[in-house]
Design a protein around this motif. Structure first.
Motif, mmCIF file in Angstrom:
data_model
loop_
_atom_site.group_PDB
_atom_site.id
_atom_site.type_symbol
_atom_site.label_atom_id
_atom_site.label_comp_id
_atom_site.label_asym_id
_atom_site.label_seq_id
_atom_site.Cartn_x
_atom_site.Cartn_y
_atom_site.Cartn_z
ATOM 1 N N GLU A 243 0.852 -1.183 0.000
ATOM 2 C CA GLU A 243 0.000 0.000 0.000
ATOM 3 C C GLU A 243 0.889 1.235 0.000
ATOM 4 N N ARG A 244 0.321 2.376 -0.365
ATOM 5 C CA ARG A 244 1.089 3.619 -0.373
ATOM 6 C C ARG A 244 1.483 4.028 1.058
ATOM 7 N N ARG A 245 2.606 4.698 1.162
ATOM 8 C CA ARG A 245 2.992 5.229 2.459
ATOM 9 C C ARG A 245 2.101 6.415 2.800
ATOM 10 N N ARG A 246 1.973 6.696 4.063
ATOM 11 C CA ARG A 246 1.081 7.754 4.515
ATOM 12 C C ARG A 246 1.673 9.120 4.191
ATOM 13 N N ASN A 247 0.793 10.052 3.916
ATOM 14 C CA ASN A 247 1.199 11.413 3.569
ATOM 15 C C ASN A 247 1.588 12.169 4.848
ATOM 16 N N PRO A 248 2.833 12.656 4.948
ATOM 17 C CA PRO A 248 3.258 13.365 6.181
ATOM 18 C C PRO A 248 2.378 14.567 6.501
ATOM 19 N N GLU A 249 1.933 15.320 5.493
ATOM 20 C CA GLU A 249 1.085 16.486 5.729
ATOM 21 C C GLU A 249 -0.255 16.078 6.330
ATOM 22 N N TYR A 250 -0.788 14.960 5.864
ATOM 23 C CA TYR A 250 -2.067 14.470 6.393
ATOM 24 C C TYR A 250 -1.890 13.992 7.834
#
Length: 606
Positions: A243-250
């Motif tokens: 899966e995609r890595r999590r967005n740091p801004e989010y």
């Protein structure tokens, strides 16, 4: 000699086990195979259409079957050149169609019934064209269900695929699976049979004749190499990451939102939630995450890629090289496009395909039903193109105004309403998976209804308002307004034709697993032997009752030809067909000759 069902079961098992077929040619000497083939294809409209000879299904007999078998036994069967005609395409161009003779159709159907069970076990699950229990809707359903999150569409179209299939490459592919030289030679001779156009014979150095019963199967065998290349090489190469890595801004936003909730800062909570709707929860540029999806229908295919455009262009170039070097085919430069899934629409099987993106639309989340989530983002959307409505409007308009169809005003009201209803139902059945089907089909229904009422008004020299007063009704099942004609019949249920009465709502799963028009031509399988085959086997003439002369099947194109107004009294054979509601009757050769010569067919002495 083994039964045909037993042979097909063995072929299916060998296909499942990945084993080659051997000594297939000898099974073509089984008469039962041809009787089953006759039972499957004699109902087709094309059965009464002749090829380069006058031979059609009319006059079918056991002697004709035996003649084919005798020629095959001596390896002397000669395929007849097909008759080439041209049929219009939606873009205004024409498509060449080859019409074989009846004997060739019968042999092709017998050959198809032997090979299809074997190859069906080997074909890709992503191939949907011209296959049993598969259709345009199964291809679209796969896209809608499994392509969420697609970023780029790669629209693939092979230029003149059926006309450019390389005979040597096709023969080598078949030879890998079928170890039978006589069968390979028979197929090669079929491909080289040529075609007749304007009474001149032309060679066919490449291609499979469109219109031949076995041509779709041969095309799928050929293009299965493309399926395997994409599944075994390209998809593993361009699929990685769980899966995609999590967005740091989010993540930062979530931490601050949790802090604001603890402090009960309503203003900060509102501001952070608005900001959150503009952010992606996952990093869409994650270099360690890729997905590649693939679907093919006949010679059209579509790939969905989740990754950068540079890699999508690399995939397209790789496909072009494979088709050119391995299959001797060229991709159409005009129709092979790379389309952004969010900003543009890919065109596949007559639909516009894109993804939805609505940050402001919140629905219950898939994991926590109490917490709202942007569940529609990245989902596949199927849409009916505007040009579908425009084409219907152009067909039923003149000078920009919807008009009546003068060419059908001589038909009875029942037939006129049925014709308009069949167009509405056919278009709706095909596009029922689209998200905007209600709106587009509502426009189509308005156009057809306007033309229908004007046609009936022109026919009866009344106003459109009077047409509604005369024909308007309410469907007892749906409760919708219809235009209805009812024809009473003695001791029978009355005939009824309705225009309308359809809830033009979306059906996400489509209309099933069979194509609306192609199924009866290539993939209709009957478990029980048809009545026509039983009557042919019984060898009794219905006219004279004799069992002593060879019996053939007399066929007509349609029963309506027997009941036209103003005709002379029907002969005995026509009365029998009308009473039985059958387009065929078994007669001896003498009675068959009498029918075609117009001589009386009174019963002979038994």
């Amino acid at each position: 000699m083994r039964k045909a069902d037993t042979i097909r079961d063995i072929h299916q098992q060998r296909g499942e086990q990945g084993l080659p077929l051997e000594r297939v040619y000898k099974h073509l000497l089984n008469p039962e195979l041809y009787l089953e083939a006759y039972g499957r294809i004699y109902r087709n409209d094309g059965a009464m259409t002749h090829g380069t000879t006058r031979e059609t299904v009319d006059g079918m007999s056991l002697e004709k079957v035996q003649s084919i078998i005798d020629k095959l036994r001596l390896e002397q069967y000669v395929w007849t050149s097909v008759r080439r005609v041209y049929i219009p395409k939606a873009n205004g161009k024409t498509r060449p169609l080859g019409i074989p003779t009846w004997s060739d159709k019968l042999l092709q159907e017998a050959l198809r019934s032997l090979l299809e069970p074997y190859y069906e076990q080997k074909f890709s699950d992503h191939s949907h064209g011209f296959r049993p229990k598969r259709s345009c809707h199964t291809a679209l359903r796969e896209i809608a269900r499994t392509w969420k999150g697609t970023v780029w569409f790669i629209e693939g179209d092979i230029q003149g695929c059926f006309d450019n299939i390389d005979h040597k490459v096709l023969a080598s592919i078949i030879a890998e699976d079928i170890h039978d030289g006589r069968l390979i030679k028979l197929i090669e001779n079929l491909l080289k049979a040529g075609y007749m156009e304007n009474w001149q014979r032309h060679e066919t150095p490449s291609g499979t004749p469109q219109g031949g019963i076995i041509s779709p199967l041969l095309a799928n065998i050929y293009l299965d190499r493309l399926d395997r290349f994409i599944e075994d090489t390209l998809i593993p190469q361009y699929t990685r990451g769980k899966e995609r890595r999590r967005n740091p801004e989010y993540q930062r936003n979530q931490v601050e939102l949790a802090k604001a909730k603890r402090q009960r800062d309503a203003e900060a909570i509102l501001k952070l939630k608005k900001e959150q709707r503009t952010l992606h929860s996952k990093d869409r540029m994650d270099p360690d995450y890729r997905r590649l999806k693939y679907v093919r229908y006949a010679d059209d295919f579509l790939l969905g890629f989740n990754g950068p455009k540079t890699e999508a262009e690399s995939i397209k170039a790789t496909l072009e090289a494979f088709l050119r070097d391995e299959l001797r085919l060229e991709m159409s430069a005009q129709k092979t496009l790379i389309t952004h899934a969010g900003n543009e629409q890919a065109r596949f099987l007559g639909h516009e395909i894109s993804i939805t993106w609505a940050n402001t639309r919140l629905e219950p989340g898939p994991r926590n039903r109490l917490e709202a989530a942007r569940t529609v983002n990245g989902c596949i959307t199927l849409r009916v193109p505007r040009k579908v409505v425009d084409q219907v409007r152009a067909t039923y308009s003149k000078g920009g105004k919807i008009v009546h169809r003068a060419e059908i005003t001589n038909d009875d009201d029942y037939t006129i309403i049925q014709r308009y209803q069949s167009i509405l139902r056919g278009l709706y059945n095909y596009y029922c998976m689209a998200h905007n089907v209600s709106r587009r089909m509502g426009d189509v229904r308005y156009i057809l209804e306007t033309s229908l009422t004007k046609t009936l008004a022109h026919k009866h020299q009344i106003s459109v308002r009077q047409v509604y007063q005369k024909y308007q009704n309410v469907d007892p099942v749906t409760g919708l307004m219809t235009l209805t004609v009812t024809i009473p019949r003695d001791d029978k249920k009355p005939l009824r034709a309705d225009f309308g009465g359809l809830h033009l709502t979306r059906k996400p799963v489509g209309m099933g697993n069979t194509d609306l028009t192609l199924d009866h031509l290539w993939h209709q399988h009957a478990n029980d032997r048809s009545e026509a085959v039983l009557r042919l086997r019984f060898q009794e003439c219905v006219m004279c009752g004799t069992h002593d002369r060879p019996v053939v099947m007399h066929h007509i194109r349609k029963l309506a030809d027997l009941n036209k107004p103003g005709q002379r009294p029907k002969p005995e054979w026509a009365r029998i067909m009308s009473a039985r509601k059958r387009k065929y009757i078994p007669v001896c050769q003498k009675c068959h000759n009498d029918i075609h010569a117009g001589r009386p067919t009174t019963p002979h002495q038994r």
